[in-house]
Design a protein around this motif. Sequence first.
Motif, PDB file in Angstrom:
ATOM      1  N   ASP A  49       0.834  -1.209   0.000  1.00 59.61           N
ATOM      2  CA  ASP A  49       0.000   0.000   0.000  1.00 59.61           C
ATOM      3  C   ASP A  49       0.867   1.255   0.000  1.00 59.61           C
ATOM      4  O   ASP A  49       1.948   1.273   0.591  1.00 59.61           O
ATOM      5  CB  ASP A  49      -0.903   0.005   1.245  1.00 59.61           C
ATOM      6  CG  ASP A  49      -2.064  -0.975   1.083  1.00 59.61           C
ATOM      7  OD1 ASP A  49      -2.567  -1.128  -0.051  1.00 59.61           O
ATOM      8  OD2 ASP A  49      -2.474  -1.588   2.082  1.00 59.61           O
ATOM      9  N   ALA A  50       0.369   2.282  -0.677  1.00 57.88           N
ATOM     10  CA  ALA A  50       0.993   3.608  -0.730  1.00 57.88           C
ATOM     11  C   ALA A  50       2.214   3.711  -1.656  1.00 57.88           C
ATOM     12  O   ALA A  50       2.823   4.769  -1.767  1.00 57.88           O
ATOM     13  CB  ALA A  50       1.352   4.118   0.667  1.00 57.88           C
ATOM     14  N   LEU A  51       2.546   2.628  -2.345  1.00 56.94           N
ATOM     15  CA  LEU A  51       3.681   2.726  -3.282  1.00 56.94           C
ATOM     16  C   LEU A  51       3.235   3.355  -4.607  1.00 56.94           C
ATOM     17  O   LEU A  51       2.081   3.228  -5.020  1.00 56.94           O
ATOM     18  CB  LEU A  51       4.258   1.336  -3.569  1.00 56.94           C
ATOM     19  CG  LEU A  51       4.857   0.566  -2.388  1.00 56.94           C
ATOM     20  CD1 LEU A  51       5.338  -0.813  -2.859  1.00 56.94           C
ATOM     21  CD2 LEU A  51       6.011   1.346  -1.750  1.00 56.94           C
ATOM     22  N   THR A  52       4.179   4.004  -5.272  1.00 56.77           N
ATOM     23  CA  THR A  52       3.962   4.484  -6.649  1.00 56.77           C
ATOM     24  C   THR A  52       4.778   3.593  -7.581  1.00 56.77           C
ATOM     25  O   THR A  52       5.994   3.461  -7.422  1.00 56.77           O
ATOM     26  CB  THR A  52       4.392   5.948  -6.797  1.00 56.77           C
ATOM     27  OG1 THR A  52       3.561   6.744  -5.940  1.00 56.77           O
ATOM     28  CG2 THR A  52       4.237   6.441  -8.234  1.00 56.77           C
ATOM     29  N   ILE A  53       4.068   2.950  -8.511  1.00 58.04           N
ATOM     30  CA  ILE A  53       4.712   1.984  -9.400  1.00 58.04           C
ATOM     31  C   ILE A  53       4.705   2.510 -10.831  1.00 58.04           C
ATOM     32  O   ILE A  53       3.658   2.892 -11.361  1.00 58.04           O
ATOM     33  CB  ILE A  53       3.996   0.614  -9.339  1.00 58.04           C
ATOM     34  CG1 ILE A  53       4.184   0.004  -7.951  1.00 58.04           C
ATOM     35  CG2 ILE A  53       4.564  -0.361 -10.367  1.00 58.04           C
ATOM     36  CD1 ILE A  53       2.960  -0.107  -7.147  1.00 58.04           C
ATOM     37  N   GLY A  54       5.861   2.536 -11.439  1.00 58.68           N
ATOM     38  CA  GLY A  54       5.960   2.951 -12.840  1.00 58.68           C
ATOM     39  C   GLY A  54       6.085   1.725 -13.726  1.00 58.68           C
ATOM     40  O   GLY A  54       6.940   0.868 -13.493  1.00 58.68           O
ATOM     41  N   PHE A  55       5.220   1.619 -14.736  1.00 60.98           N
ATOM     42  CA  PHE A  55       5.319   0.538 -15.720  1.00 60.98           C
ATOM     43  C   PHE A  55       5.969   1.107 -16.974  1.00 60.98           C
ATOM     44  O   PHE A  55       5.472   2.091 -17.534  1.00 60.98           O
ATOM     45  CB  PHE A  55       3.934   0.000 -16.073  1.00 60.98           C
ATOM     46  CG  PHE A  55       3.234  -0.639 -14.911  1.00 60.98           C
ATOM     47  CD1 PHE A  55       3.765  -1.774 -14.311  1.00 60.98           C
ATOM     48  CD2 PHE A  55       2.061  -0.107 -14.403  1.00 60.98           C
ATOM     49  CE1 PHE A  55       3.122  -2.373 -13.239  1.00 60.98           C
ATOM     50  CE2 PHE A  55       1.411  -0.697 -13.331  1.00 60.98           C
ATOM     51  CZ  PHE A  55       1.949  -1.838 -12.751  1.00 60.98           C
ATOM     52  N   VAL A  56       7.034   0.478 -17.402  1.00 61.36           N
ATOM     53  CA  VAL A  56       7.827   1.064 -18.482  1.00 61.36           C
ATOM     54  C   VAL A  56       8.011   0.072 -19.627  1.00 61.36           C
ATOM     55  O   VAL A  56       8.425  -1.073 -19.395  1.00 61.36           O
ATOM     56  CB  VAL A  56       9.223   1.488 -17.955  1.00 61.36           C
ATOM     57  CG1 VAL A  56      10.020   2.187 -19.057  1.00 61.36           C
ATOM     58  CG2 VAL A  56       9.092   2.386 -16.726  1.00 61.36           C
ATOM     59  N   GLY A  57       7.728   0.511 -20.843  1.00 55.45           N
ATOM     60  CA  GLY A  57       8.035  -0.289 -22.031  1.00 55.45           C
ATOM     61  C   GLY A  57       6.801  -0.662 -22.822  1.00 55.45           C
ATOM     62  O   GLY A  57       5.939   0.167 -23.104  1.00 55.45           O
ATOM     63  N   ASP A  58       6.722  -1.941 -23.162  1.00 56.54           N
ATOM     64  CA  ASP A  58       5.671  -2.439 -24.037  1.00 56.54           C
ATOM     65  C   ASP A  58       4.461  -2.888 -23.206  1.00 56.54           C
ATOM     66  O   ASP A  58       4.257  -4.072 -22.972  1.00 56.54           O
ATOM     67  CB  ASP A  58       6.249  -3.608 -24.847  1.00 56.54           C
ATOM     68  CG  ASP A  58       5.278  -4.154 -25.876  1.00 56.54           C
ATOM     69  OD1 ASP A  58       4.117  -3.692 -25.907  1.00 56.54           O
ATOM     70  OD2 ASP A  58       5.679  -5.054 -26.634  1.00 56.54           O
ATOM     71  N   LEU A  59       3.691  -1.914 -22.751  1.00 54.06           N
ATOM     72  CA  LEU A  59       2.576  -2.215 -21.847  1.00 54.06           C
ATOM     73  C   LEU A  59       1.485  -3.017 -22.566  1.00 54.06           C
ATOM     74  O   LEU A  59       0.743  -3.775 -21.948  1.00 54.06           O
ATOM     75  CB  LEU A  59       1.982  -0.930 -21.274  1.00 54.06           C
ATOM     76  CG  LEU A  59       2.969   0.126 -20.753  1.00 54.06           C
ATOM     77  CD1 LEU A  59       2.205   1.246 -20.043  1.00 54.06           C
ATOM     78  CD2 LEU A  59       3.995  -0.474 -19.828  1.00 54.06           C
ATOM     79  N   LYS A  60       1.439  -2.850 -23.872  1.00 53.10           N
ATOM     80  CA  LYS A  60       0.388  -3.521 -24.642  1.00 53.10           C
ATOM     81  C   LYS A  60       0.605  -5.034 -24.710  1.00 53.10           C
ATOM     82  O   LYS A  60      -0.331  -5.814 -24.538  1.00 53.10           O
ATOM     83  CB  LYS A  60       0.389  -2.950 -26.066  1.00 53.10           C
ATOM     84  CG  LYS A  60      -0.663  -3.546 -26.961  1.00 53.10           C
ATOM     85  CD  LYS A  60      -0.698  -2.846 -28.303  1.00 53.10           C
ATOM     86  CE  LYS A  60      -1.612  -3.587 -29.247  1.00 53.10           C
ATOM     87  NZ  LYS A  60      -1.159  -3.412 -30.643  1.00 53.10           N
TER      88      LYS A  60
END
Length: 293
Positions: free
Chosen positions: A151-162
């Motif tokens: 909880d409370a984390l900020t997560i960055g998703f990077v790259g080919d999300l599709k």
Amino acid sequence: MNLQGQHILKVEQFDKDTLLSLFELAKEMEGVKDGDQMKGKLMATLFYEASTRTRFSFEAAMLRLGGNVLSNADMNETSSAKKMETLYDTGKVVSQMADVIVMRHPEAGKVEELSKGSDVPVINGGDGSNDHPTQALLDLYTMWKHFGKIDALTIGFVGDLKNSRVLRANAKMLSLFDVKFVKVSPEELKFSIDVPGDETDDLSSVIADLDVLSINRIQKERFENPEDAEKHRGKFVLSKEILAKSKDEMIVLCPLPRMEELPVEIDGDAKCKYFEQIGNGVAMRMALLSKVL
Ligand code: NCD
């Protein structure tokens, strides 16, 4: 919820309490090198798509718990798939010999198809761009271990999300927690499922906000026209300079394999957890196998 005897096909099957109890159990499993909990049990690994970590990790988990393994890493070429046996029948057949099946397939929905024939639990080791529940389990376990919470984390998703089933599975599983997402991808490679959060194509402008940077290569083999993948290559390179802008406690996760997005020169940085993750994966799969069996 009770996982015993269940197929593990998709992230949506899990609730928060089950995840937290799996994390606790995985932590205990980390010390187990020569267990006997799975003595007398057989796990079949049926891989219709290439794998290094997922198959070995499941097999290591089973062997560490005293069980045994029937392994086929090349089902397309060397099994009765070559003679047009249906996945339903393969499931029926293998389940007469094994106590649990782990399967990977390049097409979405095919693991589920085999599970319909199987009389024993089937675990999805990745189906096309669709899902990869056990990778999400080990990724969240790695976060939980590092931060003591999710909880409370900020997560960055990077790259080919599709096309990345890993990032997609992560986004779905993390939605059970109170987290923030930042999506970093080119316009053409955005998530095809609904994932909330800010969007950008510039990693360096958002990296300072992140607690977790979850990155995956451009999934060239999943493009309709694989040459189109080339034009996205090299856009999201986590260089030393960009990494230096991140918070001290940020961690970098990647299911691997990597390409240019993670240069070898950053490997020594304590933030980079992508090799440590692999050990977490074995422990998490030990935990999962012992719950399912
Ligand atoms: C991933 C996969 O197969 O989806 N790898 C893995 O399971 N460790 C990611 C990838 O292939 O890029």
